[in-house]
Design an enzyme around this catalytic site. Structure first.
Site, PDB file in Angstrom:
ATOM      1  N   PRO A   1      97.639  55.577  42.912  1.00  0.00           N
ATOM      2  CG  PRO A   1      99.875  56.237  43.010  1.00  0.00           C
ATOM      3  CD  PRO A   1      98.687  56.190  42.105  1.00  0.00           C
TER       4      PRO A   1
ATOM      5  CD  GLU B   1     105.776  63.372  37.820  1.00  0.00           C
ATOM      6  OE1 GLU B   1     106.081  63.098  36.639  1.00  0.00           O
ATOM      7  OE2 GLU B   1     106.182  62.720  38.787  1.00  0.00           O
TER       8      GLU B   1
ATOM      9  NE  ARG C   1      90.184  34.475  37.737  1.00  0.00           N
ATOM     10  CZ  ARG C   1      89.697  33.945  38.849  1.00  0.00           C
ATOM     11  NH1 ARG C   1      89.105  34.710  39.734  1.00  0.00           N
ATOM     12  NH2 ARG C   1      89.793  32.654  39.078  1.00  0.00           N
TER      13      ARG C   1
ATOM     14  CG  ASP D   1      89.168  32.246  42.398  1.00  0.00           C
ATOM     15  OD1 ASP D   1      89.601  31.281  41.752  1.00  0.00           O
ATOM     16  OD2 ASP D   1      88.469  33.150  41.913  1.00  0.00           O
TER      17      ASP D   1
HETATM   18 CL1  6GU Z   1      96.353  52.506  40.263  1.00  0.00          CL
HETATM   19  N1  6GU Z   1      98.583  53.753  39.671  1.00  0.00           N
HETATM   20  C1  6GU Z   1      99.887  54.009  39.846  1.00  0.00           C
HETATM   21  N2  6GU Z   1     100.482  54.922  39.076  1.00  0.00           N
HETATM   22  N3  6GU Z   1     100.632  53.390  40.734  1.00  0.00           N
HETATM   23  C2  6GU Z   1     100.017  52.471  41.477  1.00  0.00           C
HETATM   24  C3  6GU Z   1      98.676  52.152  41.357  1.00  0.00           C
HETATM   25  C4  6GU Z   1      97.969  52.841  40.436  1.00  0.00           C
HETATM   26  N4  6GU Z   1      98.364  51.208  42.259  1.00  0.00           N
HETATM   27  C5  6GU Z   1      99.498  50.946  42.902  1.00  0.00           C
HETATM   28  N5  6GU Z   1     100.494  51.703  42.447  1.00  0.00           N
END
Ligand code: 6GU
Length: 248
Positions: free
Chosen positions: A88, A115, A153, A168
């Protein structure tokens, strides 16, 4: 394209890559997908892949040794392909990033769990970090599937219609126009007359206008970066004027 996916949960990927367009891409030799279980590179008796964080605070951190061993044994040292950590904290995944990645002959996707991942993995092994949006998943597996799908794709020959990616949503910076199929009337709801007119120029104009209108209504943030014509700007100005009039 050759994908190497490093994960503690390879079984998550198996059903999805066995169906639909990804399966066809694999059968045709356009995409090769290799799943690697990081746990296979843990050398201790219990195959431990995580440990407590230095400094305390709870949660578990993925240990560096099995991750380095897995990636380096498959891709060499230094790795001969981009090593992308799904996290994230990464840069936001967009259609532009998908196009960028589709140009590589080989990609390694590293799925974080728990974590987090020991910082030395990010510093000395990973070459790119990607997030699929501003929310938290329990691991990188779903994000890796998203990246795998969006990139596959785009590979030449994967979609039946070679022009499909150009149509798209997001390809031209706009959302897609509405789609209709038979029947012409369903529960009294009609397919717009223009789509049945056979007038291809009119249809193209209608679709473009719908696409612009939808983007203006739902994702005005995209308009700032979309390549717009004089006519597009004029249409938007008209809609904005109508909106102001409606609000009185
Ligand atoms: Cl790539 N990993 C995690 N654990 N949570 C996320 C993410 C990735 N992308 C958005 N939320």
């Amino acid at each position: 394209m050759h994908f190497d996916i490093f994960t503690l949960f390879p079984e998550v990927f198996t059903p999805y890559i066995a169906v639909s367009i990804i399966a066809r891409a694999r059968e045709r030799g356009l995409a090769e997908i290799h799943l690697h279980n990081i746990r296979d590179w843990a050398t201790d008796r219990h195959h431990v892949v995580d440990d407590e964080p230095y400094g305390g605070g709870g949660g578990m951190v993925m240990k560096p040794e099995p991750v380095f061993a897995a990636v380096e044994s498959v891709l060499g040292s230094p790795p001969r392909a981009p090593v992308i950590l799904l996290t994230p904290q990464g840069r936001l995944f967009t259609q532009a990033v998908a196009r960028e990645l589709a140009a590589f002959p080989r990609l390694a996707l590293l799925c974080g769990r728990y974590e987090g991942v020991d910082e030395r993995v990010r510093q000395h092994l990973v070459t790119d970090e990607i997030s699929i949006g501003d929310y938290v998943l329990t691991g990188g597996e779903l994000a890796a599937l998203v990246v795998l799908d969006a990139v596959t794709r785009l590979l030449p020959g994967v979609l039946g219609d070679p022009d499909a990616p150009a149509k798209d949503s997001h390809a031209n910076g706009l959302l897609e126009h509405p789609h209709y199929t038979r029947p012409p009337v369903f529960r009294g709801w009609e397919v717009p007359e223009v789509l049945r007119s056979g007038d291809h120029a009119r249809i193209a104009r209608w679709r473009h206008e719908q696409s612009l209108r939808r983007t203006w209504e739902r994702r005005p943030d995209l308009l700032a970066r979309a390549p717009l014509s004089e006519e597009d700007h004029a249409l938007i100005a008209r809609w904005e004027a109508e909106r102001r009039a409606d609000r009185g």
